[in-house]
Design an enzyme around this catalytic site. Structure first.
Site, PDB file in Angstrom:
ATOM      1  N   GLY A  87      13.261 -21.446  13.418  1.00 37.23           N
ATOM      2  CA  GLY A  87      12.056 -21.970  12.790  1.00 37.23           C
ATOM      3  C   GLY A  87      12.294 -23.377  12.301  1.00 37.23           C
ATOM      4  O   GLY A  87      13.365 -23.937  12.511  1.00 37.23           O
ATOM      5  N   ALA A  88      11.295 -23.934  11.652  1.00 32.85           N
ATOM      6  CA  ALA A  88      11.449 -25.282  11.123  1.00 32.85           C
ATOM      7  C   ALA A  88      12.305 -25.233   9.875  1.00 32.85           C
ATOM      8  O   ALA A  88      13.134 -26.083   9.619  1.00 32.85           O
ATOM      9  CB  ALA A  88      10.084 -25.860  10.798  1.00 32.85           C
ATOM     10  N   GLU A  89      12.112 -24.199   9.098  1.00 33.29           N
ATOM     11  CA  GLU A  89      12.719 -24.124   7.795  1.00 33.29           C
ATOM     12  C   GLU A  89      14.005 -23.356   7.808  1.00 33.29           C
ATOM     13  O   GLU A  89      14.901 -23.599   7.018  1.00 33.29           O
ATOM     14  CB  GLU A  89      11.741 -23.344   6.907  1.00 33.29           C
ATOM     15  CG  GLU A  89      11.016 -24.173   5.942  1.00 33.29           C
ATOM     16  CD  GLU A  89      10.990 -23.399   4.664  1.00 33.29           C
ATOM     17  OE1 GLU A  89      11.755 -23.784   3.788  1.00 33.29           O
ATOM     18  OE2 GLU A  89      10.266 -22.408   4.585  1.00 33.29           O
ATOM     19  N   ALA A  90      14.062 -22.346   8.645  1.00 27.63           N
ATOM     20  CA  ALA A  90      15.188 -21.420   8.607  1.00 27.63           C
ATOM     21  C   ALA A  90      15.422 -20.845   9.992  1.00 27.63           C
ATOM     22  O   ALA A  90      14.538 -20.870  10.838  1.00 27.63           O
ATOM     23  CB  ALA A  90      14.864 -20.281   7.644  1.00 27.63           C
ATOM     24  N   ASP A 126       1.564 -21.963   3.332  1.00 28.09           N
ATOM     25  CA  ASP A 126       1.950 -22.255   4.715  1.00 28.09           C
ATOM     26  C   ASP A 126       1.237 -21.294   5.656  1.00 28.09           C
ATOM     27  O   ASP A 126       1.856 -20.620   6.470  1.00 28.09           O
ATOM     28  CB  ASP A 126       3.472 -22.123   4.853  1.00 28.09           C
ATOM     29  CG  ASP A 126       3.981 -22.695   6.169  1.00 28.09           C
ATOM     30  OD1 ASP A 126       3.201 -23.373   6.866  1.00 28.09           O
ATOM     31  OD2 ASP A 126       5.149 -22.458   6.499  1.00 28.09           O
ATOM     32  N   LYS A 137      14.788 -16.515  16.240  1.00 25.28           N
ATOM     33  CA  LYS A 137      13.884 -17.662  16.325  1.00 25.28           C
ATOM     34  C   LYS A 137      14.423 -18.783  15.457  1.00 25.28           C
ATOM     35  O   LYS A 137      14.861 -18.555  14.320  1.00 25.28           O
ATOM     36  CB  LYS A 137      12.491 -17.227  15.844  1.00 25.28           C
ATOM     37  CG  LYS A 137      11.531 -18.354  15.492  1.00 25.28           C
ATOM     38  CD  LYS A 137      10.831 -18.911  16.718  1.00 25.28           C
ATOM     39  CE  LYS A 137      10.032 -20.167  16.361  1.00 25.28           C
ATOM     40  NZ  LYS A 137       9.763 -21.042  17.481  1.00 25.28           N
TER      41      LYS A 137
END
Lengths: 336, 229
Positions: free
Chosen positions: B19-22, B134, B17
């Site tokens: 993700g936004a961060e990683a 979060d 996946k």
């Protein structure tokens, strides 16, 4: 409803803050005219609501006349009159609403209430062709990451205190740059090189800028940093937080389009950053054209026209302005 | 450095996946299926900021994942922390994200039960001075059997303040209300029920009131709604 040779024309009036704008659009999405006069506060000061409303009241006959003339239309050819009902500064909103009510009553056409932020989004969608975008709306009044679902623009993330436009403007004012000072801060920032350590606050999908503003102004007052470096650091820190909020929304909602709109959308650095966010998630990036990024009559006229086609209208008695009116409380009957 | 090359040797990773961060990759760590959570460089961030964010979140997350366990909240095991790569190697947790679970056709009772449990776990974190930072429905995993698992503590921190607790719940409520329209009300109620169960009535009321106050700070909340806060 008056139909003139099958053509539907809506006149829209924008007056939420410093801009008094009037525009005519037709149902084919053509912007026939988009006129405005902008109240400019003295250097170092923000908008004074009463002064701005006075400006609008003086400007209104001129701007309305000019918008009609440039569009080559007579008042009788209008099918509807739309106005920004909110959110915004009360005195400014009331001035625009008064003009709109008078026109609608005199011409006997529907009076259409428009939410200012929906206006920013719809005009940007019209001009860019974005159909179902994750929208980043950044202006003096909004800093919102929103997407359409279940009949409304839902707020996925937003600022928990002041807006991005507010942040740049107040900092610029403190630095004695002309207001609204977004463009001046951007120009200075482009010459900055050194990143000054400022607080970067991301709270889940939200951002918070008030601590950043305090810290940046404190550094400014203390002296010792170049203004260029401070502007650069302020932008980088604030935009990084916003880009992350946008990226979170994009990853979560898996939208295929990212749309940037609102006054601060004109900032080139912000555009670059959000474009990179979009690319990383294989989404198409759209940004509102510069001439339509700031407050203007066209955002109200076009959204008013979309609403009018769905039968949205308000009687004069019930057309009180709404200085506080949340984006996610507005029904959007023209989107599916 | 041996352990580094050990990690490096298992580079047949499959992107799970973005993700936004990683980025999350699926691989193997010493024979067990593992998730490689790599905080990649974000081109939109200037270098100095980028490194600072990636490094501090990686280290932080590893610590908090452990502390959450101490608080009684299931989280994946941390197999390895790789500073240089800003990467965590985590136990692979099989299951459905709460987000996907809510998007499926679930019965109301089932949804309520999960959300009640979610509330209990949030209460435990808060009671132990932890803030998740979060709380979104894509950061909660529902294994086929057993209890909910919390992931992604990158924005987590230590705090006992009502404000931070209120923000934590506010974020979750926002996700329900912007994305899980059908279940929003039920979910919020059930989460709060569970939360109240863990932290007690008085504390729960305090946090709830603070959350309403935070909500009212949002842009253009009408005066009627502000009064309720």
């Amino acid at each position: 409803m008056k139909l003139n040779r099958g053509e539907i024309i809506c006149l829209g009036i924008e007056s939420t803050a410093h801009t008094f704008g009037v525009s005519l659009v037709d149902s084919r999405g053509r912007i026939l005219s988009d006129e405005k006069k902008v109240y400019a506060p003295p250097v170092g000061k923000g908008i004074h609501p009463r002064e701005s409303a006075q400006h609008h009241s003086q400007a209104s006959p001129l701007v309305v006349r000019e918008a009609l003339r440039k569009a080559g239309k007579t008042p009788e050819e209008l099918s509807a009159v739309a106005f920004s009902q909110g959110p915004g500064l009360g005195p400014c909103l009331r001035t625009g609403a008064t003009v709109a009510r008078a026109l609608a009553a005199y011409l006997d056409v529907p009076l259409v209430p428009v939410h200012h932020a929906v206006g920013h989004i719809e005009l940007a969608a019209l001009k860019t062709g974005a159909s179902d975008p994750l929208t980043v709306l950044v202006s003096g009044g909004h800093t919102t990451v929103t997407s359409f679902a279940g009949g409304r623009w839902r707020v996925f993330g937003e600022t928990e205190d002041i807006t991005l436009g507010n942040l740049l403007d107040v900092f610029g004012r403190e630095a004695r740059l002309p207001s609204p000072s977004g463009p001046a801060v951007e120009a200075k920032a482009s010459e900055g090189k050194k990143l000054v350590d400022l607080p970067l606050v991301v709270k889940g999908n939200n951002v918070s800028y008030s601590g950043l503003l305090t810290a940046a102004v404190r550094r400014l007052k203390k002296g010792g940093d170049k203004l260029e470096d401070l502007c650069y650091s302020l932008q980088e820190t604030a935009f990084t937080a916003l880009a992350e909020a946008a990226e979170r929304a994009l990853a979560f909602l898996e939208k295929k389009e990212l749309l940037l709109t609102g006054g601060v959308a004109a900032n080139k650095r912000l555009q670059t950053m959000l474009k990179q966010v979009a690319e990383e998630h294989k989404a198409k990036f759209y940004v509102v054209p510069r001439e339509y990024s700031g407050d203007c009559g066209a955002q109200i006229a076009w959204t008013g026209l979309l609403a009018h086609l769905q039968g949205v209208k308000v009687s004069i008695e019930r057309s009180l302005v709404k200085p506080r009116w949340r984006l996610d409380s507005v029904p959007i009957p023209w989107r599916r | 450095m041996a352990s580094r090359s050990l990690v490096g040797a298992k580079l047949a990773l499959k992107l799970l996946k973005k993700g936004a961060e990683a980025n999350l990759y699926l691989g193997e760590f010493m024979g067990s299926p593992a998730v490689f959570k790599r905080r990649i460089r974000k081109p939109y961030r200037v270098k100095e900021l980028d490194w600072k964010i990636r490094e501090s979140r990686t280290v932080h997350e590893a610590k908090l994942l452990h502390e959450a366990k101490v608080a009684g909240v299931p989280t994946p095991l941390v197999y390895f922390v790789d500073h240089q790569r800003t990467e965590l190697v985590l136990q692979y947790v099989e299951g459905l994200r709460l987000k996907d679970f809510l998007e499926r056709n679930m019965g109301a009772e089932e949804v309520e039960r999960k959300c009640f449990q979610l509330g209990i776990y949030i209460g435990r974190l808060h009671s132990h001075g932890l803030i998740h930072g979060d709380l979104t429905t894509s950061n909660i995993i529902l294994p086929p059997e057993g209890r909910l698992v919390f992931v992604d503590f990158g924005l987590g921190f230590h705090s006992e303040s009502v404000e931070d607790r209120g923000v934590d719940l506010h974020l979750l409520k926002q996700v329900f209300e912007s994305h899980h329209l059908r279940w929003a009300k039920k979910c919020v109620e059930a989460v709060f029920e569970g939360y109240r169960n863990t932290v007690g009535e008085a504390e729960a009321q305090k946090v709830w009131r603070k959350m309403k106050e935070i909500e009212a700070r949002g842009r253009y909340v009408p005066p009627e709604a502000r009064l309720q806060a």
